[in-house]
Design an enzyme around this catalytic site. Structure first.
Site, PDB file in Angstrom:
ATOM      1  N   GLU A 165      59.152  57.940 -22.770  1.00  0.00           N
ATOM      2  CA  GLU A 165      58.035  58.893 -23.066  1.00  0.00           C
ATOM      3  C   GLU A 165      58.589  60.211 -23.506  1.00  0.00           C
ATOM      4  O   GLU A 165      57.759  60.907 -23.243  1.00  0.00           O
ATOM      5  CB  GLU A 165      57.273  58.788 -21.532  1.00  0.00           C
ATOM      6  CG  GLU A 165      56.010  57.943 -21.758  1.00  0.00           C
ATOM      7  CD  GLU A 165      56.325  56.462 -21.380  1.00  0.00           C
ATOM      8  OE1 GLU A 165      57.463  56.061 -21.136  1.00  0.00           O
ATOM      9  OE2 GLU A 165      55.546  55.646 -21.490  1.00  0.00           O
ATOM     10  N   TYR A 167      60.698  62.122 -22.178  1.00  0.00           N
ATOM     11  CA  TYR A 167      61.383  62.962 -21.211  1.00  0.00           C
ATOM     12  C   TYR A 167      62.997  63.132 -21.290  1.00  0.00           C
ATOM     13  O   TYR A 167      63.624  62.691 -22.281  1.00  0.00           O
ATOM     14  CB  TYR A 167      61.027  62.340 -19.897  1.00  0.00           C
ATOM     15  CG  TYR A 167      59.772  62.525 -19.579  1.00  0.00           C
ATOM     16  CD1 TYR A 167      59.033  63.818 -18.994  1.00  0.00           C
ATOM     17  CD2 TYR A 167      58.795  61.200 -19.158  1.00  0.00           C
ATOM     18  CE1 TYR A 167      57.824  63.889 -18.962  1.00  0.00           C
ATOM     19  CE2 TYR A 167      57.792  61.593 -18.914  1.00  0.00           C
ATOM     20  CZ  TYR A 167      57.121  62.848 -18.735  1.00  0.00           C
ATOM     21  OH  TYR A 167      55.554  62.934 -18.445  1.00  0.00           O
ATOM     22  N   ARG A 215      63.694  52.990 -17.070  1.00  0.00           N
ATOM     23  CA  ARG A 215      62.638  52.650 -18.175  1.00  0.00           C
ATOM     24  C   ARG A 215      63.160  53.052 -19.581  1.00  0.00           C
ATOM     25  O   ARG A 215      63.661  54.544 -19.681  1.00  0.00           O
ATOM     26  CB  ARG A 215      61.448  53.692 -17.471  1.00  0.00           C
ATOM     27  CG  ARG A 215      60.133  53.544 -18.343  1.00  0.00           C
ATOM     28  CD  ARG A 215      59.188  53.092 -17.887  1.00  0.00           C
ATOM     29  NE  ARG A 215      57.736  53.264 -18.423  1.00  0.00           N
ATOM     30  CZ  ARG A 215      56.892  53.834 -17.896  1.00  0.00           C
ATOM     31  NH1 ARG A 215      56.998  54.765 -16.777  1.00  0.00           N
ATOM     32  NH2 ARG A 215      55.934  54.125 -18.713  1.00  0.00           N
ATOM     33  N   HIS A 253      55.160  61.194 -25.078  1.00  0.00           N
ATOM     34  CA  HIS A 253      53.930  61.891 -24.754  1.00  0.00           C
ATOM     35  C   HIS A 253      53.200  62.695 -26.211  1.00  0.00           C
ATOM     36  O   HIS A 253      52.016  63.081 -26.254  1.00  0.00           O
ATOM     37  CB  HIS A 253      54.007  62.984 -23.835  1.00  0.00           C
ATOM     38  CG  HIS A 253      54.007  62.294 -22.543  1.00  0.00           C
ATOM     39  ND1 HIS A 253      53.156  61.133 -22.150  1.00  0.00           N
ATOM     40  CD2 HIS A 253      54.580  62.376 -21.213  1.00  0.00           C
ATOM     41  CE1 HIS A 253      53.499  60.616 -20.881  1.00  0.00           C
ATOM     42  NE2 HIS A 253      54.269  61.499 -20.601  1.00  0.00           N
ATOM     43  N   GLN A 340      39.480  58.908 -17.376  1.00  0.00           N
ATOM     44  CA  GLN A 340      38.422  59.973 -16.956  1.00  0.00           C
ATOM     45  C   GLN A 340      38.928  60.788 -15.473  1.00  0.00           C
ATOM     46  O   GLN A 340      38.908  61.513 -15.564  1.00  0.00           O
ATOM     47  CB  GLN A 340      37.139  59.340 -16.896  1.00  0.00           C
ATOM     48  CG  GLN A 340      36.347  59.766 -18.237  1.00  0.00           C
ATOM     49  CD  GLN A 340      35.085  59.345 -18.292  1.00  0.00           C
ATOM     50  OE1 GLN A 340      34.659  58.099 -18.781  1.00  0.00           O
ATOM     51  NE2 GLN A 340      33.932  60.039 -17.542  1.00  0.00           N
TER      52      GLN A 340
END
Ligand code: NAP
Ligand code: SF4
Length: 675
Positions: A165, A167, A215, A253, A340
Site C-alpha cells: 500500500e 508504506y 503483506r 494509497h 461512508q
C-alpha cells in the site's frame, strides 16, 4: 455438507492450525487511540465469537517516526504490552486468534518526523520525509523486530508486517520512492533488502512458533511499480526469510485507480494473487472486494489463494463466518463497499463504524437487549431508517408493523441500486427483506397511511423520508424537465444532451446512470480494467496499462451544474469523491459551478454567472434533470400531532439536508434500542 467447503476448511500452519480460511484484514478503526482497551477488546472478541479464523489489528507503529499520525497507537514498551494483553486475552477466551499489524508509514506519516528511503514527498501528505542514513535504517529494522517481540509478549498469535500500500517497506522496493545509491538502493536486489532483512530479523527475534504474515504489494498501480517477476522474487525471498503467510496488498494509497470502493468489481484482484500460487510454498491470502461467503468460496475453489482476507465485511457483520457455517448466509449483513462510516471516518479523524451495522466499534456503547415491557410499534416508511428501527425493535421482543406506500421495501436504496457502480445495494435490500421476514415483522405495503391508521399503538415512528426540493426555475414545468426519481426508476425517456441541476450525491449518481449503457463496468471486470487502465503486471510495471484509461464512449453528453462556485463534488465522501469525479470526467461530463438558473425553454437551460448575473449562456439540452436536494416529508407527523398522537420522527423525515442512510440507520437503531 456445507456450501463452503474450501472457505471453512482448516489451515495447518505446522505449529498451529487456523480453523477456517477467513482472515479479518487489518482496519484502522481509531479504537486503539481511544485508550479504552476494554472497548478495543470487545470489538475483536465479538469477531472472534463470530468464527473468523485469524484477525489482524489496525496498524500499530513500531516507533514514533513510523506512526501514521503523531500520537498513533504503538507497540514500543511495557505499558503497550499491558494494554494489548487485555485484547489478546479476551480474544483467546472467545476462541479466536489475533495478529498485530506492524505499520511503519514512512513518507505517508502525517508528521514532520517522517522518514523514508529518499526525501521524496508523498502527494497525500504535506510533510517531506527525512532521508534515512545507515544507522537510521538499522534503527527501523530493530524497532520493527522489537515491536514483534513485544507483541508476542502481549499474547498475540503473530504479527503482520505491512509491506504494501505504499508504506515504508514498499517505499524501499520501487524506484518511484527509492533514489538511494548505497546498498539499499539501485538494483532490485538492493531495494528489496530492507523488507527481507525486517522479516529475517523478526523471525530470529520471535522464534519459530509465531505467525509472521508479510503483506506484499502484488500490483502497485503507480508509475515505475514492480513487475510480476519482481513480485515473485520478493515473495520467494520473504518465504526464505521466515514468513509464515503472504498476504496480498493492492495499489498504493496514492494510486489513482480505485481498489476497494463499491464500484470496483467483486474479487477484482484475485487473479493477481493467483499468479503467485505455486511459486511459494507458504500459504497465500487474497484480498479486496470479497464480501460474501460465495465469492470467498469461489476464489478459493478456483485456486486463487489459500485464504481470503475480508476486512470491512467483518465490520458489517461480526458473525459472518458463523452464519456461513450455519447455512444462514442470507442473514449476513452485507458490506456494500460504501466507505461512508469506515474509511471516510478514519480519514476524517472520526472513530470507524459501519453504515449497515452501527454497532461496529460501539460494541460496549450500543447494546441490544430484550425489552422488559414489550410494546406494539407502528413504523411508517420502509427505507433505511424505518427498516433498521423495525429490526432492532423486533429483536428486542416488540411487536412491529412496518408500513410503506410503495410496493416494495427499501425506500431510496431502491434508487441507489439502479446506478452503475452501486449494484451492492441490491443485496442490501435483499438482506433487509430476509431479516424482516425472519424477525416476524408485519409488513403492509402499497397503502397510503393516515393518522387514523395509527391509533392504538404504544409507539409510532415516522420514517417517511424526503421529497425532492422544488428549485422554482422558470420553465421547469416544461416537457423537457424531469426529476431524478423518474429517471432512476426508468419512467421517462432521457435525450442525448442532458443538463443535471444539482451536483450533490444524487446529481453525481444520476450523471453516472446517464453516461452508461450496456454492461456496468462493476459487473464486467475486463471492461472495468480497460476503463481504469489496469493491466497484468507481467505486461507493464505496476499493472498500469501503457495506453492509460480507455473509457468507453459516454451514452449521453451530460452537463452537471451547481450554484456554489466551489469545485463540484467537493463534499462527496472523503475516500470516494475523487472516484466519482474521475469517473464522470472520463465520460466527458462537463462540470459547471457558480451558476444562476435563469429559465428553461425548448433550447435548454439558460444560466448566468455570479451575483451580477453576467455572461448569460444556454446549455443546450434535450432533457433537464432536477437533483436539487430534498425536503423532509413530515406531513404524517404533523397530522398525528394535530390528533394529539406523539410520534418519533427519524431519518430524512427528521433532517433532510443530510439525507443519508448512515445517519438514518444509526438513528433508527438507537431509538429502537431505547424504546
Ligand atoms: P445534496 O447533497 O444536498 O445536493 C443537492 C444539490 O442541489 C446541491 O448540488 C445544491 O447545490 C443543489 N441545490 C440545493 N438547493 C437548490 C435549489 N433551490 N435550486 C437548485 N439547486 C439546488 O442532495 P442530494 O444530491 O439529493 O444528496 C443528498 C445526500 O443523499 C447525499 O449527501 C448522500 O449522503 C445521499 N445520497 C443518496 C443517494 C441515493 O440514491 N439516495 C445517492 C447519493 C447520495 P447548489 O446549492 O450549489 O446549487
Ligand atoms: Fe462496508 Fe460501508 Fe460498512 Fe464500510 S461503512 S464496512 S464500506 S458497509
Amino acid at each position: 455438507m456445507t456450501a463452503y467447503p474450501h472457505l471453512l476448511a482448516p489451515l495447518d500452519l505446522g505449529f498451529t492450525t487456523l480453523k477456517n480460511r477467513v482472515l479479518m484484514g487489518s482496519m484502522h478503526t481509531g479504537l486503539e487511540e481511544t485508550k479504552d482497551w476494554n472497548r478495543v477488546a470487545e470489538f475483536y472478541a465479538e469477531r472472534a465469537r463470530g468464527g473468523v479464523a485469524l484477525m489482524v489489528t489496525g496498524g500499530i507503529a513500531p516507533n514514533r517516526e513510523g506512526g501514521v499520525l503523531p500520537g498513533a497507537s504503538g507497540m514500543m514498551n511495557d505499558k503497550d504490552v499491558a494494554d494489548h494483553s487485555i485484547v489478546t486475552q479476551r480474544v483467546h477466551d472467545a476462541g479466536g486468534k489475533i495478529a498485530m499489524q506492524i505499520l511503519h508509514a514512512g513518507r505517508y506519516a502525517y508528521s514532520p518526523e517522517c522518514v523514508a528511503p529518499s526525501p521524496v514527498k508523498s502527494p497525500i501528505s504535506p510533510f517531506p520525509p527525512a532521508e534515512l542514513d545507515e544507522d537510521g535504517i538499522q534503527k527501523q529494522i530493530n524497532d520493527i523486530a522489537n515491536s514483534a517481540v513485544l507483541a508476542q509478549k502481549a499474547g498475540y498469535d503473530g504479527v503482520e508486517i505491512m509491506g504494501s500500500e505504499g508504506y515504508f517497506l514498499n517505499q524501499f522496493i520501487v524506484t518511484h520512492t527509492n533514489k538511494r545509491t548505497d546498498g539499499w538502493g539501485g538494483s532490485y536486489e538492493n531495494r528489496i533488502k530492507l523488507p527481507i532483512e525486517v522479516v529475517r530479523r523478526t523471525r530470529e527475534a520471535v522464534g519459530p512458533d509465531f505467525i509472521i504474515i508479510y503483506r506484499l504489494s502484488m500490483i502497485d498501480l503507480i508509475p515505475n511499480g514492480s513487475t510480476h517477476a519482481e513480485v515473485v522474487q520478493l515473495a520467494q525471498e520473504i518465504e526464505k526469510a521466515g514468513a509464515t503467510i503472504i498476504n496480498t496488498g493492492i495499489g498504493w494509497h496514492e494510486a489513482r485507480i480505485p481498489t476497494i470502493a463499491t464500484s470496483v468489481p467483486r474479487r477484482a484482484f484475485a487473479w493477481v494473487t493467483k499468479k503467485l500460487m505455486g511459486k511459494v510454498s507458504i500459504p497465500v491470502i487474497t484480498s479486496n472486494r470479497i464480501n460474501t461467503p460465495e465469492i470467498g468460496e469461489e476464489v478459493l475453489a478456483e485456486g486463487c489463494a489459500d485464504m481470503v482476507s475480508m476486512a470491512r465485511p467483518m465490520l458489517a457483520d461480526a458473525h459472518f463466518v458463523a452464519k456461513a457455517a450455519n447455512d444462514e448466509s442470507a442473514k449476513i449483513a452485507p458490506c456494500i463497499g460504501c466507505n461512508q462510516a469506515c474509511l471516510d471516518h478514519t480519514f476524517g479523524g472520526k472513530l470507524t463504524t459501519c453504515l449497515v451495522n452501527p454497532m461496529a466499534c460501539y460494541e460496549t456503547e450500543l447494546t441490544i437487549t430484550k425489552s422488559d415491557t414489550p410494546k406494539t410499534i407502528a413504523i411508517v416508511g420502509a427505507g433505511p431508517a424505518g427498516l433498521s428501527t423495525a429490526m432492532t425493535a423486533a429483536e428486542r421482543g416488540h411487536t412491529v408493523t412496518l408500513f410503506d406506500r410503495a410496493d416494495e421495501i427499501g425506500g431510496q436504496l431502491n434508487m441507489a441500486k439502479q446506478v452503475p457502480g452501486k449494484e451492492e445495494f441490491w443485496g442490501f435490500v435483499d438482506w433487509y427483506r430476509t431479516m424482516i421476514a425472519d424477525l416476524g415483522i408485519t409488513v403492509e405495503l402499497g397503502k397510503e397511511i393516515t393518522a387514523d391508521d395509527l391509533t392504538g399503538y404504544d409507539e409510532v415512528i415516522i420514517a417517511t423520508g424526503v421529497l425532492p426540493r422544488d428549485p422554482q426555475i422558470p420553465g421547469q414545468d416544461g416537457p423537457n424537465v424531469v426529476d431524478y426519481i423518474d429517471v432512476l426508476r426508468g419512467k421517462v425517456t432521457v435525450g442525448d444532451r442532458v443538463a443535471v441541476i444539482g451536483a450533490g450525491g444524487i446529481g453525481f449518481d444520476v450523471s453516472e446512470y446517464l453516461v452508461h449503457d450496456g454492461d456496468s463496468p462493476t459487473e464486467n471486470l475486463p471492461l472495468w480494467m480497460e476503463e481504469w487502465g489496469v493491466t497484468d503486471p507481467e505486461k507493464a510495471r505496476g499493472g498500469l496499462a501503457p495506453e492509460g484509461p480507455q473509457p468507453h464512449k459516454p451514452a449521453r453528453q451530460v452537463t452537471l451544474l451547481q450554484r456554489k462556485s466551489e469545485a463540484l463534488g467537493k463534499r462527496l465522501g472523503k475516500t470516494t469523491g475523487w472516484i466519482h469525479r474521475a469517473a464522470l470526467k472520463m465520460k466527458n461530463v462537463e462540470f459547471v459551478g457558480g451558476v444562476n438558473y435563469e429559465r428553461i425553454d425548448a433550447d435548454g437551460l439558460h444560466v448566468s454567472f455570479g451575483e451580477a448575473r453576467e455572461n448569460p449562456k444556454v446549455i443546450p439540452a434535450d432533457t433537464i434533470v432536477l437533483c436539487a436536494g430534498q425536503v423532509s416529508d413530515r406531513s404524517l407527523a404533523d397530522a398525528l400531532a394535530d390528533k394529539g398522537i406523539t410520534s418519533h420522527v427519524i431519518g430524512g423525515a427528521d433532517v433532510a439536508s443530510e439525507l443519508d442512510a448512515k445517519r438514518a440507520i444509526r438513528q433508527g437503531t438507537e431509538l429502537a434500542a431505547a424504546l
